[in-house]
Scaffold this active site. Structure first.
Site, PDB file in Angstrom:
ATOM      1  N   ASP A  33      11.407 -73.186 -47.076  1.00 40.65           N
ATOM      2  CA  ASP A  33      10.717 -73.805 -48.018  1.00 40.65           C
ATOM      3  C   ASP A  33       9.535 -73.164 -48.696  1.00 40.65           C
ATOM      4  O   ASP A  33       8.711 -72.755 -47.749  1.00 40.65           O
ATOM      5  CB  ASP A  33      10.197 -75.075 -47.325  1.00 40.65           C
ATOM      6  CG  ASP A  33      11.187 -76.084 -47.117  1.00 40.65           C
ATOM      7  OD1 ASP A  33      11.887 -76.505 -47.927  1.00 40.65           O
ATOM      8  OD2 ASP A  33      11.433 -76.489 -45.913  1.00 40.65           O
ATOM      9  N   MET A  35       6.608 -72.715 -50.925  1.00 39.93           N
ATOM     10  CA  MET A  35       5.520 -73.798 -51.796  1.00 39.93           C
ATOM     11  C   MET A  35       4.503 -73.164 -52.362  1.00 39.93           C
ATOM     12  O   MET A  35       3.955 -72.257 -51.608  1.00 39.93           O
ATOM     13  CB  MET A  35       5.101 -75.026 -50.938  1.00 39.93           C
ATOM     14  CG  MET A  35       6.178 -75.721 -50.273  1.00 39.93           C
ATOM     15  SD  MET A  35       5.572 -77.016 -49.162  1.00 39.93           S
ATOM     16  CE  MET A  35       6.951 -77.653 -48.120  1.00 39.93           C
ATOM     17  N   MET A 135      16.181 -84.927 -52.725  1.00 39.20           N
ATOM     18  CA  MET A 135      15.132 -85.128 -52.064  1.00 39.20           C
ATOM     19  C   MET A 135      14.931 -86.545 -51.592  1.00 39.20           C
ATOM     20  O   MET A 135      15.150 -87.433 -52.063  1.00 39.20           O
ATOM     21  CB  MET A 135      13.996 -84.775 -52.602  1.00 39.20           C
ATOM     22  CG  MET A 135      13.382 -83.171 -52.915  1.00 39.20           C
ATOM     23  SD  MET A 135      13.649 -82.162 -51.673  1.00 39.20           S
ATOM     24  CE  MET A 135      12.428 -82.597 -50.482  1.00 39.20           C
TER      25      MET A 135
HETATM   26  C1  DX5 Z   1       9.816 -80.868 -47.466  1.00 37.48           C
HETATM   27  C2  DX5 Z   1      10.611 -79.764 -47.371  1.00 37.48           C
HETATM   28  C3  DX5 Z   1      11.739 -80.167 -46.264  1.00 37.48           C
HETATM   29  C4  DX5 Z   1      11.030 -80.188 -45.001  1.00 37.48           C
HETATM   30  C5  DX5 Z   1      11.775 -81.456 -44.063  1.00 37.48           C
HETATM   31  O1  DX5 Z   1       9.164 -80.826 -48.578  1.00 37.48           O
HETATM   32  O2  DX5 Z   1      11.493 -79.540 -48.525  1.00 37.48           O
HETATM   33  O3  DX5 Z   1      12.549 -78.865 -46.117  1.00 37.48           O
HETATM   34  O4  DX5 Z   1      11.063 -79.143 -44.059  1.00 37.48           O
HETATM   35  O5  DX5 Z   1      11.339 -81.676 -43.009  1.00 37.48           O
HETATM   36  P1  DX5 Z   1      11.758 -82.940 -42.251  1.00 37.48           P
HETATM   37  O6  DX5 Z   1      13.172 -82.489 -41.884  1.00 37.48           O
HETATM   38  O7  DX5 Z   1      10.823 -82.719 -40.909  1.00 37.48           O
HETATM   39  O8  DX5 Z   1      11.651 -84.079 -43.089  1.00 37.48           O
HETATM   40 ZN    ZN Z   2      13.251 -78.260 -48.233  1.00 40.17          ZN
END
Ligand code: DX5
Ligand code: ZN
Length: 228
Positions: A33, A35, A135
């Site tokens: 991820d 960000m 998402m």
């Molecule tokens: C959130 C990320 C996810 C995150 C998911 O914005 O894109 O990939 O790591 O984490 P869990 O599985 O804990 O919801």
């Molecule tokens: Zn993600």
């Protein structure tokens, strides 16, 4: 296609990423991820970390870019060693051109939709993609509760994939766990990102196997998979 489980290293220990990658050997992909603190209110890692991680593991990297200006930055993640690069459609200026560029550089091209972004306007773009990411939380943080209201969108997207006979993978990300993965698989997802459900477990590799078993069991009973 068998269900794929992609542990998200967002829930791993960032000071020990190579070890954390090894802890989930047997996973199909490592979900990374990225960000930028602009597209989402959180900051993680960038190209240099992806480069190092690609050298440290044989598991292919699935980079999820939660950043502004992906048209400018996404190609660099392919060069850094990512085998799949996901950009958000809400941030991309020219998603078709960007998907083609990612593919031309040799990676799988993937597009993500935030919870409030519908799939229908993008039906004609689907052949340009190798994966679509729906998402199932608002992007930005791990450990959030799964949004059940996304299940109809997953179902409608699976119908579009079948309608056009596409080889497109359908990924879900956010709140995927032992208690939600079967609903996702039943609705039509076949690639499952799991952060806290894997790295929060006492045995992350076993958590990957258990999630895959659950997903495959639910897929075997799902009407969308029986049609194939
Ligand atoms: C959130 C990320 C996810 C995150 C998911 O914005 O894109 O990939 O790591 O984490 P869990 O599985 O804990 O919801
Ligand atoms: Zn993600």
């Amino acid at each position: 296609m068998a269900a794929q489980i992609n542990p998200s290293i967002l829930s791993a220990d960032f000071a020990r990423l190579a070890d954390e990658a090894r802890a989930v050997e047997g996973a199909d992909w490592l979900h990374v991820d990225v960000m930028d603190n602009h597209f989402v209110p959180n900051l993680t890692l960038g190209v240099p970390v992806v480069e190092s991680l690609a050298r440290a593991t044989d598991t292919p990297l699935d980079c999820h870019l939660m950043i502004e200006a992906p048209d400018r930055w996404a190609p660099q993640y392919v060069e850094a060693g990512a085998s799949s690069v996901t950009f958000h459609v809400e941030a991309a200026a020219a998603p078709v051109r960007l998907a083609r560029e990612i593919r031309a550089k040799g990676a799988r091209a993937s597009m993500a939709l935030k919870p409030a972004t519908p799939i229908e306007p993008y039906e004609d773009l689907l052949p340009e993609l190798d994966m679509l990411l729906i998402m199932t939380v608002e992007p930005g943080f791990g450990g959030q509760a799964f949004l059940d209201i996304m299940l109809p969108k997953i179902r409608r997207t699976r119908e579009l994939i079948s309608k056009h006979g596409l080889e497109l993978w359908l990924q879900v990300d956010g709140g995927v766990s032992a208690s939600t993965i079967e609903r996702c698989a039943d609705a039509g997802a076949d690639v499952f990102v799991a952060g806290s459900a894997v790295y929060g477990a006492s045995d992350p590799a076993e958590a990957v196997r258990a999630l895959r078993n659950q997903a495959e069991g639910a897929t075997a009973k799902a009407s969308w998979a029986c049609d194939h």
